[in-house]
Design a protein around this motif. Structure first.
Motif, PDB file in Angstrom:
ATOM      1  N   ARG A   1     -73.774  -8.993 -83.196  1.00 23.61           N
ATOM      2  CA  ARG A   1     -72.398  -9.358 -82.842  1.00 23.61           C
ATOM      3  C   ARG A   1     -72.424 -10.021 -81.482  1.00 23.61           C
ATOM      4  O   ARG A   1     -73.308  -9.737 -80.671  1.00 23.61           O
ATOM      5  N   HIS A   2     -71.463 -10.882 -81.253  1.00 24.84           N
ATOM      6  CA  HIS A   2     -71.413 -11.597 -79.978  1.00 24.84           C
ATOM      7  C   HIS A   2     -70.012 -12.180 -79.805  1.00 24.84           C
ATOM      8  O   HIS A   2     -69.195 -12.154 -80.710  1.00 24.84           O
ATOM      9  N   ALA A   3     -69.773 -12.731 -78.641  1.00 23.69           N
ATOM     10  CA  ALA A   3     -68.490 -13.364 -78.349  1.00 23.69           C
ATOM     11  C   ALA A   3     -68.364 -14.687 -79.102  1.00 23.69           C
ATOM     12  O   ALA A   3     -69.335 -15.437 -79.214  1.00 23.69           O
ATOM     13  N   ILE A   4     -67.169 -14.931 -79.631  1.00 21.33           N
ATOM     14  CA  ILE A   4     -66.864 -16.209 -80.286  1.00 21.33           C
ATOM     15  C   ILE A   4     -65.460 -16.641 -79.878  1.00 21.33           C
ATOM     16  O   ILE A   4     -64.650 -15.834 -79.428  1.00 21.33           O
ATOM     17  N   TYR A   5     -65.182 -17.934 -80.074  1.00 16.92           N
ATOM     18  CA  TYR A   5     -63.838 -18.475 -79.908  1.00 16.92           C
ATOM     19  C   TYR A   5     -63.216 -18.727 -81.273  1.00 16.92           C
ATOM     20  O   TYR A   5     -63.884 -19.190 -82.197  1.00 16.92           O
ATOM     21  N   VAL A   6     -61.921 -18.444 -81.368  1.00  7.15           N
ATOM     22  CA  VAL A   6     -61.121 -18.797 -82.537  1.00  7.15           C
ATOM     23  C   VAL A   6     -59.855 -19.466 -82.013  1.00  7.15           C
ATOM     24  O   VAL A   6     -59.142 -18.874 -81.186  1.00  7.15           O
ATOM     25  N   ARG A   7     -59.599 -20.692 -82.458  1.00  4.13           N
ATOM     26  CA  ARG A   7     -58.370 -21.386 -82.072  1.00  4.13           C
ATOM     27  C   ARG A   7     -57.189 -20.631 -82.672  1.00  4.13           C
ATOM     28  O   ARG A   7     -57.218 -20.256 -83.834  1.00  4.13           O
ATOM     29  N   GLU A   8     -56.140 -20.416 -81.853  1.00  7.98           N
ATOM     30  CA  GLU A   8     -54.957 -19.753 -82.399  1.00  7.98           C
ATOM     31  C   GLU A   8     -54.354 -20.644 -83.481  1.00  7.98           C
ATOM     32  O   GLU A   8     -54.200 -21.842 -83.292  1.00  7.98           O
ATOM     33  N   HIS A   9     -54.070 -20.042 -84.613  1.00 10.36           N
ATOM     34  CA  HIS A   9     -53.498 -20.737 -85.771  1.00 10.36           C
ATOM     35  C   HIS A   9     -54.485 -21.712 -86.400  1.00 10.36           C
ATOM     36  O   HIS A   9     -54.082 -22.711 -87.000  1.00 10.36           O
ATOM     37  N   ALA A  10     -55.779 -21.419 -86.276  1.00  4.17           N
ATOM     38  CA  ALA A  10     -56.810 -22.252 -86.888  1.00  4.17           C
ATOM     39  C   ALA A  10     -56.695 -22.217 -88.407  1.00  4.17           C
ATOM     40  O   ALA A  10     -56.252 -21.223 -88.990  1.00  4.17           O
ATOM     41  N   ILE A  11     -57.087 -23.290 -89.018  1.00 11.18           N
ATOM     42  CA  ILE A  11     -57.190 -23.384 -90.473  1.00 11.18           C
ATOM     43  C   ILE A  11     -58.676 -23.408 -90.803  1.00 11.18           C
ATOM     44  O   ILE A  11     -59.443 -24.156 -90.199  1.00 11.18           O
ATOM     45  N   GLN A  12     -59.080 -22.574 -91.758  1.00 13.95           N
ATOM     46  CA  GLN A  12     -60.493 -22.450 -92.086  1.00 13.95           C
ATOM     47  C   GLN A  12     -61.069 -23.767 -92.583  1.00 13.95           C
ATOM     48  O   GLN A  12     -60.530 -24.395 -93.500  1.00 13.95           O
ATOM     49  N   ALA A  13     -62.170 -24.171 -91.974  1.00 12.39           N
ATOM     50  CA  ALA A  13     -62.893 -25.367 -92.411  1.00 12.39           C
ATOM     51  C   ALA A  13     -63.612 -25.075 -93.714  1.00 12.39           C
ATOM     52  O   ALA A  13     -64.071 -23.950 -93.954  1.00 12.39           O
ATOM     53  N   MET A  14     -63.720 -26.077 -94.536  1.00 13.24           N
ATOM     54  CA  MET A  14     -64.450 -25.998 -95.801  1.00 13.24           C
ATOM     55  C   MET A  14     -65.355 -27.217 -95.896  1.00 13.24           C
ATOM     56  O   MET A  14     -65.067 -28.164 -96.636  1.00 13.24           O
ATOM     57  N   PRO A  15     -66.439 -27.243 -95.121  1.00 12.75           N
ATOM     58  CA  PRO A  15     -67.310 -28.419 -95.149  1.00 12.75           C
ATOM     59  C   PRO A  15     -67.851 -28.690 -96.554  1.00 12.75           C
ATOM     60  O   PRO A  15     -68.135 -27.758 -97.316  1.00 12.75           O
TER      61      PRO A  15
END
Length: 155
Positions: free
Chosen positions: A72-86
């Protein structure tokens, strides 16, 4: 060898979106405002936040396995992010512009190969790692700083 990157799902983070800073702190989460781009990579949208955009900095278990490599580690998540589906064989720009630690694991979540590559040359390294039938999945980490980015599977 074809591959697919997987972003983190948004659902585990949605309850944090819009919470006051004090409530976030009680949960061990810190709100940050991006002040440069690139520099704040979201693990859900697989995009860098734009300057002025709020993100959540939190601890996340990216390798939940009964293995010495559980992590486990620190991550960033944009508020109100929409999940990417590459798409298959797609490498998002956020990944392309970073130096990456590329870690291959077997089905028991034991690391069996690791290397470093610029995001612009990721495909040949993934092809080499996935050529080994013992490789079950790959994790990408930023090498500077070394936070989890995404999972990669054969497609």
């Amino acid at each position: 060898m074809h591959f697919r990157l997987s972003a983190l799902p948004v659902a585990p983070f949605e309850h944090l979106f819009g919470l006051p800073d004090e409530a976030l702190r009680e949960l061990g989460v810190v709100r940050r405002i991006a002040d440069a781009a690139p520099g704040f990579p979201c693990r859900v949208s697989l995009r860098d936040a734009e300057p002025g955009e709020p993100l959540l900095l939190l601890n996340h278990e990216h390798l939940d396995a009964d293995s010495p490599y559980r992590s486990r580690h620190a991550i960033y998540v944009r508020e109100h992010a929409i999940q990417a589906m590459p798409a298959i064989d797609e490498v998002p720009d956020m990944v392309r512009r970073r130096l990456l630690s590329v870690r291959a694991y077997d089905r028991d979540a034991m690391m069996i190969a690791a290397d470093v590559a610029e995001g612009t040359s990721l495909e040949p390294l993934l092809a080499r790692q996935f050529a080994d039938p013992a490789v079950a999945f790959v994790h990408l980490h930023n090498a500077r700083p070394g936070c989890y980015v995404a999972r990669v599977d054969r497609a």
